[in-house]
Design a protein around this motif. Structure first.
Motif, PDB file in Angstrom:
ATOM      1  N   THR A   1       0.851  -1.186   0.000  1.00 34.04           N
ATOM      2  CA  THR A   1       0.000   0.000   0.000  1.00 34.04           C
ATOM      3  C   THR A   1       0.886   1.235   0.000  1.00 34.04           C
ATOM      4  N   ALA A   2       0.560   2.186  -0.868  1.00 37.45           N
ATOM      5  CA  ALA A   2       1.321   3.439  -0.941  1.00 37.45           C
ATOM      6  C   ALA A   2       0.657   4.462  -0.021  1.00 37.45           C
ATOM      7  N   ASP A   3       1.203   4.607   1.169  1.00 34.72           N
ATOM      8  CA  ASP A   3       0.727   5.630   2.093  1.00 34.72           C
ATOM      9  C   ASP A   3       1.920   6.512   2.480  1.00 34.72           C
ATOM     10  N   ILE A   4       1.707   7.445   3.370  1.00 32.52           N
ATOM     11  CA  ILE A   4       2.783   8.379   3.726  1.00 32.52           C
ATOM     12  C   ILE A   4       4.020   7.639   4.246  1.00 32.52           C
ATOM     13  N   ILE A   5       3.812   6.640   5.057  1.00 37.82           N
ATOM     14  CA  ILE A   5       4.935   5.915   5.667  1.00 37.82           C
ATOM     15  C   ILE A   5       5.733   5.154   4.612  1.00 37.82           C
ATOM     16  N   THR A   6       5.045   4.367   3.780  1.00 45.57           N
ATOM     17  CA  THR A   6       5.774   3.551   2.801  1.00 45.57           C
ATOM     18  C   THR A   6       6.393   4.405   1.701  1.00 45.57           C
ATOM     19  N   VAL A   7       5.690   5.450   1.268  1.00 46.89           N
ATOM     20  CA  VAL A   7       6.250   6.321   0.232  1.00 46.89           C
ATOM     21  C   VAL A   7       7.466   7.068   0.782  1.00 46.89           C
ATOM     22  N   SER A   8       7.403   7.483   2.032  1.00 46.16           N
ATOM     23  CA  SER A   8       8.560   8.149   2.656  1.00 46.16           C
ATOM     24  C   SER A   8       9.750   7.204   2.763  1.00 46.16           C
ATOM     25  N   ALA A   9       9.463   5.934   2.980  1.00 46.46           N
ATOM     26  CA  ALA A   9      10.542   4.954   3.118  1.00 46.46           C
ATOM     27  C   ALA A   9      11.288   4.726   1.805  1.00 46.46           C
ATOM     28  N   VAL A  10      10.618   4.927   0.681  1.00 47.66           N
ATOM     29  CA  VAL A  10      11.261   4.704  -0.616  1.00 47.66           C
ATOM     30  C   VAL A  10      11.536   6.014  -1.354  1.00 47.66           C
ATOM     31  N   LYS A  11      11.581   7.102  -0.623  1.00 50.33           N
ATOM     32  CA  LYS A  11      11.809   8.406  -1.257  1.00 50.33           C
ATOM     33  C   LYS A  11      13.174   8.436  -1.940  1.00 50.33           C
ATOM     34  N   PRO A  12      13.280   9.225  -2.989  1.00 54.12           N
ATOM     35  CA  PRO A  12      14.551   9.313  -3.719  1.00 54.12           C
ATOM     36  C   PRO A  12      15.688   9.834  -2.838  1.00 54.12           C
ATOM     37  N   VAL A  13      16.881   9.445  -3.171  1.00 51.08           N
ATOM     38  CA  VAL A  13      18.078   9.819  -2.415  1.00 51.08           C
ATOM     39  C   VAL A  13      18.247  11.331  -2.343  1.00 51.08           C
ATOM     40  N   LYS A  14      17.861  12.045  -3.397  1.00 51.33           N
ATOM     41  CA  LYS A  14      18.046  13.499  -3.398  1.00 51.33           C
ATOM     42  C   LYS A  14      17.305  14.172  -2.249  1.00 51.33           C
TER      43      LYS A  14
END
Length: 159
Positions: A76-89
């Protein structure tokens, strides 16, 4: 219906709404067959949003790429999981919390997802408007570079 109030700020707001709606929708990674109430991933793909290139703002492209990464891994794409895979930049940015703060703002502005499909339709119209504007600018600025008209037409139709 025709979009008559096209502006970049309207498009940015629309993109924010679409992304925020995805992030607040429970089980957004499941298909209809897996969960009768969650068909958001299928809805996005059926409208052709299988790539972040359709978003105009780099941040929105990055967020949608993170959502796609989650969906590819059946998460599931939620704030927590999307934040965990955020781009390195964003991990190396001056403000390392920028990504999460922007996601929170994006999600807090969403009351419900009732009109998501309509907003996807409007965004598709914005994409077409941008495409035609870019094409007209290229032609008027002589970026044609003596290209073969038939080849150009075929490439255009393919796209």
């Amino acid at each position: 219906m025709k979009v008559t109030n096209y502006s970049l700020s309207n498009r940015e707001e629309l993109e924010r709404y679409i992304l925020g709606t995805i992030l607040i929708t429970a089980n957004n990674h499941l298909s209809i067959s897996q969960h009768y109430n969650s068909n958001l991933k299928l809805l996005m793909y059926s409208h052709g949003y299988d790539s972040p290139e359709y978003f105009s703002i780099d941040f929105h492209k990055d967020v949608y790429q993170c959502i796609l990464n989650c969906w590819e891994n059946d998460i599931t794409a939620d704030i927590i999981t999307v934040s965990a895979v955020k781009p390195v930049k964003y991990k190396k940015a001056l403000n390392p919390n920028y990504f999460e703060v922007e996601l929170s703002i994006m999600c807090n502005s969403i009351a419900n997802s009732a009109h998501l499909e309509w907003h996807l339709f409007i965004l598709k119209q914005y994409i077409w408007i941008d495409f035609w504007n870019n094409l007209a600018n290229n032609i008027s600025m002589n970026f044609w570079d003596n290209r073969d008209v038939l080849t150009f037409n075929q490439n255009f139709l393919d796209r």
